[in-house]
Design a protein around this motif. Structure first.
Motif, PDB file in Angstrom:
ATOM      1  N   ASN A 144       0.847  -1.193   0.000  1.00  0.00           N
ATOM      2  CA  ASN A 144       0.000   0.000   0.000  1.00  0.00           C
ATOM      3  C   ASN A 144       0.884   1.244   0.000  1.00  0.00           C
ATOM      4  O   ASN A 144       1.243   1.760   1.057  1.00  0.00           O
ATOM      5  CB  ASN A 144      -0.906  -0.005   1.243  1.00  0.00           C
ATOM      6  N   SER A 179      -3.196  -1.549   9.451  1.00  0.00           N
ATOM      7  CA  SER A 179      -2.905  -2.654   8.529  1.00  0.00           C
ATOM      8  C   SER A 179      -2.472  -3.900   9.295  1.00  0.00           C
ATOM      9  O   SER A 179      -2.871  -5.020   8.956  1.00  0.00           O
ATOM     10  CB  SER A 179      -1.836  -2.241   7.506  1.00  0.00           C
ATOM     11  N   ASP A 183       2.534   0.588   3.859  1.00  0.00           N
ATOM     12  CA  ASP A 183       2.297  -0.745   4.444  1.00  0.00           C
ATOM     13  C   ASP A 183       2.716  -1.831   3.461  1.00  0.00           C
ATOM     14  O   ASP A 183       2.418  -1.752   2.268  1.00  0.00           O
ATOM     15  CB  ASP A 183       0.802  -0.962   4.728  1.00  0.00           C
ATOM     16  N   GLY A 187       3.885  -2.039   8.820  1.00  0.00           N
ATOM     17  CA  GLY A 187       2.843  -1.121   8.395  1.00  0.00           C
ATOM     18  C   GLY A 187       2.289  -0.371   9.575  1.00  0.00           C
ATOM     19  O   GLY A 187       2.767  -0.518  10.705  1.00  0.00           O
ATOM     20  N   LEU A 200      -5.725  -4.042   2.931  1.00  0.00           N
ATOM     21  CA  LEU A 200      -4.496  -4.562   2.296  1.00  0.00           C
ATOM     22  C   LEU A 200      -4.229  -6.046   2.580  1.00  0.00           C
ATOM     23  O   LEU A 200      -4.033  -6.828   1.637  1.00  0.00           O
ATOM     24  CB  LEU A 200      -3.290  -3.706   2.709  1.00  0.00           C
ATOM     25  N   CYS A 241      -5.397   0.697   4.064  1.00  0.00           N
ATOM     26  CA  CYS A 241      -4.606   0.051   5.120  1.00  0.00           C
ATOM     27  C   CYS A 241      -5.363  -1.172   5.650  1.00  0.00           C
ATOM     28  O   CYS A 241      -4.782  -2.249   5.818  1.00  0.00           O
ATOM     29  CB  CYS A 241      -4.369   1.014   6.279  1.00  0.00           C
TER      30      CYS A 241
END
Ligand code: ZN
Length: 170
Positions: A47, A79, A52, A75, A151, A148
């Motif tokens: 991300n 996340s 992240d 992250g 992900l 986040c």
């Protein structure tokens, strides 16, 4: 009669602090932060908006059951907490259930549905997990944070689809 499900209402302070506690707990002490032994799939999620990076590994049985799910990476708290809760929720579940929960959590994070509706879309055994995952609904006002939260789920879906990379950027 007011409904227990408040579609667009703001979170109460009590709920907000409960959600923060859950995110902080899983963010600071992530569960299943490791590589699954004898994993059958592995995919990395990236991300770039937040920085992240998570790598999800899973061992899927020939019958399509997720025998083990884990992740590694770095992250933000959201996340990592999401990955931690995901790994806890899905161990022992079928790949089909994982897909259902991914879609429901995605809709939860983007504000399309509430936690009670998520429960209607997944097996009853996941109710407790959904109560925790509801903490992720706090991201819905923040589009960057939605990425986040989703992900690790994108990474798991890539993993189950036999791909090695997932990104929140299309
Ligand atoms: Zn993040």
């Amino acid at each position: 009669m007011s409904s227990a499900v408040n579609q667009a209402g703001p979170l109460t302070d009590d709920l907000r602090s409960l959600y923060q506690d859950i995110i902080l707990d899983h963010g600071k002490s992530p569960r299943n932060l490791r590589i699954v032994e004898h994993h059958t799939c592995k995919a990395q999620g990236n991300n770039p908006m937040c920085g992240d990076r998570v790598t999800v590994t899973a061992r899927v049985s020939p019958a399509g059951q997720l025998e083990d799910v884990a992740f590694e990476g770095k992250g933000c708290a959201i996340s990592i907490a999401s990955a931690s809760m995901m790994s806890e929720a899905l161990a022992g579940q079928s790949a089909a259930t994982a897909k259902q929960l991914f879609e429901a959590v995605h809709d939860l994070c983007t504000g399309k549905i509430e936690a009670e509706q998520v429960k209607g879309k997944v097996p009853a055994a996941l109710s407790d997990s959904v109560d925790k995952l509801a903490a992720l609904s706090g991201v819905r006002q923040f589009p960057v944070r939605v990425k986040c939260a989703t992900l690790p789920w994108h990474a798991l879906m890539s993993c189950l689809d036999g791909k090695t990379q997932a990104t929140t950027e299309k």
